[in-house]
Design an enzyme around this catalytic site. Sequence first.
Site, PDB file in Angstrom:
ATOM      1  N   LYS A 191       0.878  -1.173   0.000  1.00  0.00           N
ATOM      2  CA  LYS A 191       0.000   0.000   0.000  1.00  0.00           C
ATOM      3  C   LYS A 191       0.908   1.213   0.000  1.00  0.00           C
ATOM      4  O   LYS A 191       1.825   1.298   0.825  1.00  0.00           O
ATOM      5  CB  LYS A 191      -0.865  -0.039   1.257  1.00  0.00           C
ATOM      6  CG  LYS A 191      -1.685   1.189   1.565  1.00  0.00           C
ATOM      7  CD  LYS A 191      -2.566   0.870   2.773  1.00  0.00           C
ATOM      8  CE  LYS A 191      -3.398   2.026   3.239  1.00  0.00           C
ATOM      9  NZ  LYS A 191      -2.644   2.986   4.048  1.00  0.00           N
TER      10      LYS A 191
HETATM   11  O1  LIG Z   1      -1.461   4.984   6.285  1.00  0.00           O
HETATM   12  C1  LIG Z   1      -2.248   5.583   6.930  1.00  0.00           C
HETATM   13  C2  LIG Z   1      -2.058   6.992   7.330  1.00  0.00           C
HETATM   14  O2  LIG Z   1      -1.061   7.544   6.527  1.00  0.00           O
HETATM   15  P1  LIG Z   1      -0.547   9.011   6.785  1.00  0.00           P
HETATM   16  O3  LIG Z   1       0.441   8.922   7.916  1.00  0.00           O
HETATM   17  O4  LIG Z   1      -1.737   9.868   7.104  1.00  0.00           O
HETATM   18  O5  LIG Z   1       0.103   9.359   5.491  1.00  0.00           O
HETATM   19  C3  LIG Z   1      -3.423   4.876   7.355  1.00  0.00           C
HETATM   20  O6  LIG Z   1      -3.659   5.296   8.646  1.00  0.00           O
HETATM   21  C4  LIG Z   1      -4.696   5.080   6.561  1.00  0.00           C
HETATM   22  O7  LIG Z   1      -5.470   3.990   6.849  1.00  0.00           O
HETATM   23  C5  LIG Z   1      -4.504   5.177   5.089  1.00  0.00           C
HETATM   24  O8  LIG Z   1      -3.875   6.384   4.787  1.00  0.00           O
HETATM   25  C6  LIG Z   1      -5.819   5.072   4.310  1.00  0.00           C
HETATM   26  O9  LIG Z   1      -6.712   6.037   4.757  1.00  0.00           O
HETATM   27  P2  LIG Z   1      -6.969   7.390   3.982  1.00  0.00           P
HETATM   28  O10 LIG Z   1      -5.643   8.004   3.661  1.00  0.00           O
HETATM   29  O11 LIG Z   1      -7.714   7.003   2.716  1.00  0.00           O
HETATM   30  O12 LIG Z   1      -7.814   8.195   4.888  1.00  0.00           O
END
Ligand SMILES: O=C(COP(=O)(O)O)[C@@H](O)[C@H](O)[C@H](O)COP(=O)(O)O
Length: 281
Positions: A191
């Site tokens: 991911k």
């Molecule tokens: O990887 C994450 C957060 O990343 P980030 O530190 O906000 O870049 C996960 O907490 C989320 O589940 C993921 O980003 C998917 O959620 P959304 O970005 O679509 O809200």
Amino acid sequence: MDAYQSVGIRRRMKRFFRRDGRALIFAMDHGFEHGPTDFEEHWEHVDPRIIMRKVVRAGIDGVMMLPGVARLAVDELKPDTGLMIKLTSKTELRPKDDQLLQSQLGFVEDAVKLGADAIAATVYWGSPQEDVMMRQFAEIASYAHDLGFPVVQFAYPRGPYINERYGKKEDYRVVMYGARAAVESGADMIKTYWTGSKETFAKVVEAAAGVPVLLSGGAKTDNPVDFLKLVWEVIEAGGAGAVVGRNIFQRENPEPFIKALLKVVHRNEDPEEAAKAEGLL
Ligand SMILES: O=C(COP(=O)(O)O)[C@@H](O)[C@H](O)[C@H](O)COP(=O)(O)O
């Protein structure tokens, strides 16, 4: 003959990916990773049972949660909804520099007890704490694979050196590097961030050499069609789908939006047509 574990990994992968090799997965680890304010736009969705009921009703392929939220919400899932349990996280309460580390908050055994179909962990590639997360991932992956569970790596390049060398963490060269590092460290699914264009995301997919690459959703777009277009480009680039949180739970009525997303992911439908068909336009 295949080892039992290989059969288990293949079977469990199919709980997320349809025959087309694609999946739409709902993410709900935000209460921990970003804090409950992420739910303020539609506060009823802070209750994982309420939002999970809606996403399952709309036909989502899988869901991703931390262990404690899974304990509250798994009864809302259908028997064939893929359940991904993430075993690492960090809060935004930590000092900024310490947020470049994801710590382990649960164990493979916990995910197994919860009925998981896949186990996830984050590595912030390029972080000063990269070594800790690499080892954490290796331990989780080795044990999960022994038990026949696929492992998902949230492969996120992040940290001061990334910014210095590439300018931004979404530069395709560094996203591609993270995806490749995920493959080489044994991930069964990846991911990662959007790189800004179909062409550059296709390079990330190629660097992953057949390991499915899922988009990490990102912040909610005001216009739902903009996000549908982004996911369409991911699919056109050879991506395997998306893991989406805020673009779903920050919408008042997420069900038609999920149905439109499923049309884009699984039928390559034109984003505007899919939006129209679901009454979003
Ligand atoms: O990887 C994450 C957060 O990343 P980030 O530190 O906000 O870049 C996960 O907490 C989320 O589940 C993921 O980003 C998917 O959620 P959304 O970005 O679509 O809200």
